[in-house]
Design a protein around this motif. Structure first.
Motif, PDB file in Angstrom:
ATOM      1  N   SER A   9       0.833  -1.192   0.000  1.00  0.00           N
ATOM      2  CA  SER A   9       0.000   0.000   0.000  1.00  0.00           C
ATOM      3  C   SER A   9       0.873   1.250   0.000  1.00  0.00           C
ATOM      4  N   PRO A  10       0.469   2.285  -0.732  1.00  0.00           N
ATOM      5  CA  PRO A  10       1.194   3.553  -0.663  1.00  0.00           C
ATOM      6  C   PRO A  10       0.871   4.337   0.614  1.00  0.00           C
ATOM      7  N   VAL A  11      -0.065   3.841   1.408  1.00  0.00           N
ATOM      8  CA  VAL A  11      -0.435   4.494   2.663  1.00  0.00           C
ATOM      9  C   VAL A  11       0.622   4.133   3.703  1.00  0.00           C
ATOM     10  N   ALA A  12       1.318   5.140   4.222  1.00  0.00           N
ATOM     11  CA  ALA A  12       2.456   4.908   5.113  1.00  0.00           C
ATOM     12  C   ALA A  12       2.106   4.005   6.293  1.00  0.00           C
ATOM     13  N   ALA A  13       0.990   4.234   6.940  1.00  0.00           N
ATOM     14  CA  ALA A  13       0.616   3.425   8.102  1.00  0.00           C
ATOM     15  C   ALA A  13       0.393   1.968   7.701  1.00  0.00           C
ATOM     16  N   TYR A  15       1.733   0.466   5.052  1.00  0.00           N
ATOM     17  CA  TYR A  15       3.057  -0.036   4.666  1.00  0.00           C
ATOM     18  C   TYR A  15       3.815  -0.491   5.907  1.00  0.00           C
ATOM     19  N   ASP A  16       3.832   0.347   6.924  1.00  0.00           N
ATOM     20  CA  ASP A  16       4.528   0.017   8.171  1.00  0.00           C
ATOM     21  C   ASP A  16       3.922  -1.221   8.828  1.00  0.00           C
ATOM     22  N   TYR A  19       4.987  -4.283   6.840  1.00  0.00           N
ATOM     23  CA  TYR A  19       6.389  -4.582   7.114  1.00  0.00           C
ATOM     24  C   TYR A  19       6.531  -5.308   8.445  1.00  0.00           C
TER      25      TYR A  19
END
Length: 76
Positions: A9-13, A15-16, A19
């Motif tokens: 996802s390009p959404v940072a939250a 993505y994190d 990960y």
């Protein structure tokens, strides 16, 4: 996690969160895989700065698309 779409996802939250889920292997996705497979997967899905620095960006070649497609087809 349970969803293995092979993209992020390009959404940072998000993505994190993805990960962290892969890194901790919370659902056992990496159990029974060959040594180094998890590291390869993580580098593919979450490339390091060193990897990204070696990458290029494809663009729309417009009228040159046919020539570019032919060049790619000639790579062996």
């Amino acid at each position: 996690m349970g969803e293995y779409a092979g993209c992020l996802s390009p959404v940072a939250a998000a993505y994190d969160e993805l990960y962290e889920g892969y890194e901790t292997d919370e659902d056992g996705m990496f159990e029974g895989t060959p040594e180094g497979w998890k590291e390869m997967f993580m580098e593919t899905m979450f490339p390091s700065a060193a990897t990204l620095n070696r990458c290029g960006v494809m663009k729309d070649f417009g009228a040159g698309r046919t020539a570019v497609t032919e060049m790619w087809g000639n790579i062996q």
